[in-house]
Design an enzyme around this catalytic site. Sequence first.
Site, PDB file in Angstrom:
ATOM      1  CB  THR A 183      24.354  10.373  80.696  1.00 45.09           C
ATOM      2  OG1 THR A 183      24.331   9.757  82.573  1.00 45.09           O
ATOM      3  CG2 THR A 183      25.355  10.257  80.966  1.00 45.09           C
ATOM      4  CG  PHE A 201      26.381  10.716  76.417  1.00 48.69           C
ATOM      5  CD1 PHE A 201      27.752  10.050  76.700  1.00 48.69           C
ATOM      6  CD2 PHE A 201      24.776  10.164  77.376  1.00 48.69           C
ATOM      7  CE1 PHE A 201      27.659   8.975  78.121  1.00 48.69           C
ATOM      8  CE2 PHE A 201      25.300   8.678  77.542  1.00 48.69           C
ATOM      9  CZ  PHE A 201      26.681   8.660  78.270  1.00 48.69           C
TER      10      PHE A 201
END
Length: 354
Positions: free
Chosen positions: A255, A257
């Site tokens: 992921t 961020f």
Amino acid sequence: MNNELDHIRKEIDGIDWEIMQLLNKRMEIAVRSRKLKSTITDPHREEQVLANVKKFSHHLLKPEFSEGIYRQILAESRNIQEMDLRLTGFQGEHGAYSEVACRAYDPALIPIPCKEFYEVFHEVASGKLDFGIVPVENSLEGLVTQVNDLLIETDLKIVGEIKIPIHHSLLALPETEYRDLKVVYSHPQALGQCREFIERHRLEARPFYDTAGAAKMLSEERTEAAAVIASNLCAELYHLEVIQEEIEDHGSNATRFVMLSRDAGHPGGDKCSVIFTLKHEAGSLFNVLKLFSDRGLNLTRIESRPIRNDPGDYAFFTDFEGSDEDETVRQVLKTVEDSAKSYKFLGCYKGVRA
């Protein structure tokens, strides 16, 4: 007799853990209150707290004993507030992957949990938090739509990014036998990413609002024959045992961020993010993308999202390698801005490797 004593001692250990959790939470709230006060010391408020503590003391606790403990707590609270720590909001409970990313980005930042993504944005925009860290895209699930919609509407700047691998672990209470596990709680996305493991071990998957929230629930409710899927950080924070690590079906799960701030990042960034909308004309998007190609600027992301308050119109998210201090980049961005219906420069920043 020994078994009974062991049971009592385990109960005491559990209470001590709860006390420390509450103390941590108290200090977290106290350091947040610093943003709302003109001075750190407030004698009237401290006397009010001490009066409450003495009033709440009963049974085996003497008021003088409780007051002595709280004078030390208040002194430590003042010390922490004087440190002028940088507070960073994230969505979820402590132990969420956003907190894992925050710690990896800069261990000096103080992660502050927020219930919703909107709260992260709002608290940073209002100055109650210094930064916010939010996920923008996942390698398996794609866009985090709510975050990207908020980026369209916000005036906040992106001042940094970090991409971390998402490794799920199976966690359980320390006293739980692995063979006794029957159910597993977690966020639906995490359950889906560990489907093969869950089916192979014949566990019943039960959705929960948050991975870290599931870990917190298990720690507090002590549910028998239950486990959770969450980060290893949750095991540390909620006094759980790691039964097995990296149980996700795909090891490539990661992921990205971004760090949010009211102010622009420091000079020296090597990646830029912009959002723009275009007229509904043939070739309008092609012409914009050609600007980047012709000047040798590498696009690392381009996504489109429908604009919530303008149905039928789309915002284009574009990330590219380069610095806003470079004249070529400035010229391209100026041309994009001039040709766009709306244009927003989100920031120029550096990434951090996890």
